[in-house]
Design an enzyme around this catalytic site. Sequence first.
Site, PDB file in Angstrom:
ATOM      1  N   GLY A   8       0.779  -1.231   0.000  1.00 33.07           N
ATOM      2  CA  GLY A   8       0.000   0.000   0.000  1.00 33.07           C
ATOM      3  C   GLY A   8       0.808   1.278   0.000  1.00 33.07           C
ATOM      4  N   VAL A   9       2.114   1.198   0.193  1.00 31.70           N
ATOM      5  CA  VAL A   9       2.970   2.378   0.166  1.00 31.70           C
ATOM      6  C   VAL A   9       3.110   2.859  -1.280  1.00 31.70           C
ATOM      7  CG1 VAL A   9       5.373   3.158   0.484  1.00 31.70           C
ATOM      8  CG2 VAL A   9       4.239   1.809   2.269  1.00 31.70           C
ATOM      9  N   MET A  11       5.258   4.855  -4.172  1.00 30.77           N
ATOM     10  CA  MET A  11       6.653   5.153  -4.489  1.00 30.77           C
ATOM     11  C   MET A  11       6.709   5.888  -5.823  1.00 30.77           C
ATOM     12  SD  MET A  11       9.756   2.406  -5.202  1.00 30.77           S
ATOM     13  CE  MET A  11       9.035   1.817  -6.757  1.00 30.77           C
ATOM     14  N   PRO A  12       7.400   7.020  -5.903  1.00 30.27           N
ATOM     15  CA  PRO A  12       7.593   7.650  -7.200  1.00 30.27           C
ATOM     16  C   PRO A  12       8.286   6.678  -8.153  1.00 30.27           C
ATOM     17  CG  PRO A  12       8.178   9.171  -5.445  1.00 30.27           C
ATOM     18  CD  PRO A  12       7.983   7.829  -4.805  1.00 30.27           C
ATOM     19  N   GLY A  17      19.465   7.629  -9.437  1.00 37.57           N
ATOM     20  CA  GLY A  17      20.442   6.684  -8.922  1.00 37.57           C
ATOM     21  C   GLY A  17      21.794   7.346  -8.735  1.00 37.57           C
ATOM     22  N   ASP A  42      17.774   6.848  -4.909  1.00 34.50           N
ATOM     23  CA  ASP A  42      18.226   5.481  -4.659  1.00 34.50           C
ATOM     24  C   ASP A  42      19.728   5.468  -4.418  1.00 34.50           C
ATOM     25  OD1 ASP A  42      18.088   2.431  -4.924  1.00 34.50           O
ATOM     26  OD2 ASP A  42      19.493   2.945  -6.517  1.00 34.50           O
ATOM     27  N   TYR A  47      27.763   2.025  -2.085  1.00 34.69           N
ATOM     28  CA  TYR A  47      28.135   3.144  -2.947  1.00 34.69           C
ATOM     29  C   TYR A  47      29.045   4.147  -2.237  1.00 34.69           C
ATOM     30  CZ  TYR A  47      24.088   1.651  -5.803  1.00 34.69           C
ATOM     31  OH  TYR A  47      23.187   0.941  -6.540  1.00 34.69           O
ATOM     32  N   LYS A  72      20.347   0.186   0.318  1.00 39.68           N
ATOM     33  CA  LYS A  72      20.556  -1.258   0.226  1.00 39.68           C
ATOM     34  C   LYS A  72      21.560  -1.743   1.268  1.00 39.68           C
ATOM     35  CE  LYS A  72      20.213  -0.561  -4.772  1.00 39.68           C
ATOM     36  NZ  LYS A  72      20.537   0.877  -4.721  1.00 39.68           N
ATOM     37  N   HIS A 105      21.094  -6.067  -1.361  1.00 36.62           N
ATOM     38  CA  HIS A 105      21.767  -5.642  -2.586  1.00 36.62           C
ATOM     39  C   HIS A 105      22.039  -6.792  -3.551  1.00 36.62           C
ATOM     40  CE1 HIS A 105      24.538  -2.160  -4.038  1.00 36.62           C
ATOM     41  NE2 HIS A 105      24.112  -2.857  -5.060  1.00 36.62           N
TER      42      HIS A 105
END
Length: 293
Positions: A8-9, A11-12, A17, A42, A47, A72, A105
């Site tokens: 139900g959330v 998210m665009p 990235g 993201d 990273y 992640k 990940h």
Amino acid sequence: MNITLNNGVTMPALGLGVFQTAPEETTAAVEAALAAGYRHIDTAAAYGNEWEVGHGIRNSGLNRSDVFIETKVWVSDYGYDQTLHAWDKAAGKLGVEYLDLFILHQPAPDRFEKTLEAYKALEALLADGRVRAIGVSNFMPHHLKQLLDSTEIIPAVNQVELHPYFTQQEVQVADAEHGIVTQAWSPIGGITFYPGWGEERRNVMEDPAIAAIGQAHGKSPAQVMLRWHLQQGRSAIPKSTNPSRIAENFNVFDFELSEAELAGINALDTGVRNGPDPDEAREERFAMVIPEA
């Protein structure tokens, strides 16, 4: 454009990235993206730029609740207690009290018991409200089956390499069967370079079929590919540090591809991935330690 996840959330669908974005460039890229209209960023522990992502979000002046933050867990932090602590590290670097989407990940099949324990920790984080949704990355259908057989909550998202030259139809079908959103990394065609993989690859940005579709709509090849993802119900995470390119990649909501154009792009699939095979153990890479701060 938003996607409603299986819990139900919302998210665009389109996010920025920051893989292989140097820390010193990340804050400005995030600020440029949020100024251009993005509301989804993201990143990942691996990273090395979560702190800079958080700084860019704060610099934007937007409320925390207005930005969907996805990050992640890296393989070296797999295991139940280790993954709970990975949340502490990520939230601390990002400077937030909750994460919108927290995903594993890699499937890391050489240590899949630890992968399962890590996912069970994600379930616990979801239950106590420290994350709003949980998911996975680079999971192939057989990894998903193993996960679903041993855990309670179906992932909301599976982020995989996906572009016109590598459409991963089997992954998309498996995700759809379980109500999992397929999210594309490298969505505009293997622009991100992995040393050791894909040196002989063709650049999908130069594909004449995509260029022709772009000319028909007055759009760039990148915009055509991003629209292709969105119209087929996927989330896409393009990466750039160039403010004009970041803005261009977001300008994809004012045109529509025909069914014939979508089918034409689908037909470009070569079945060849540009990134690492998720079934291959990469012990040295997997052992990378994620710092505390």
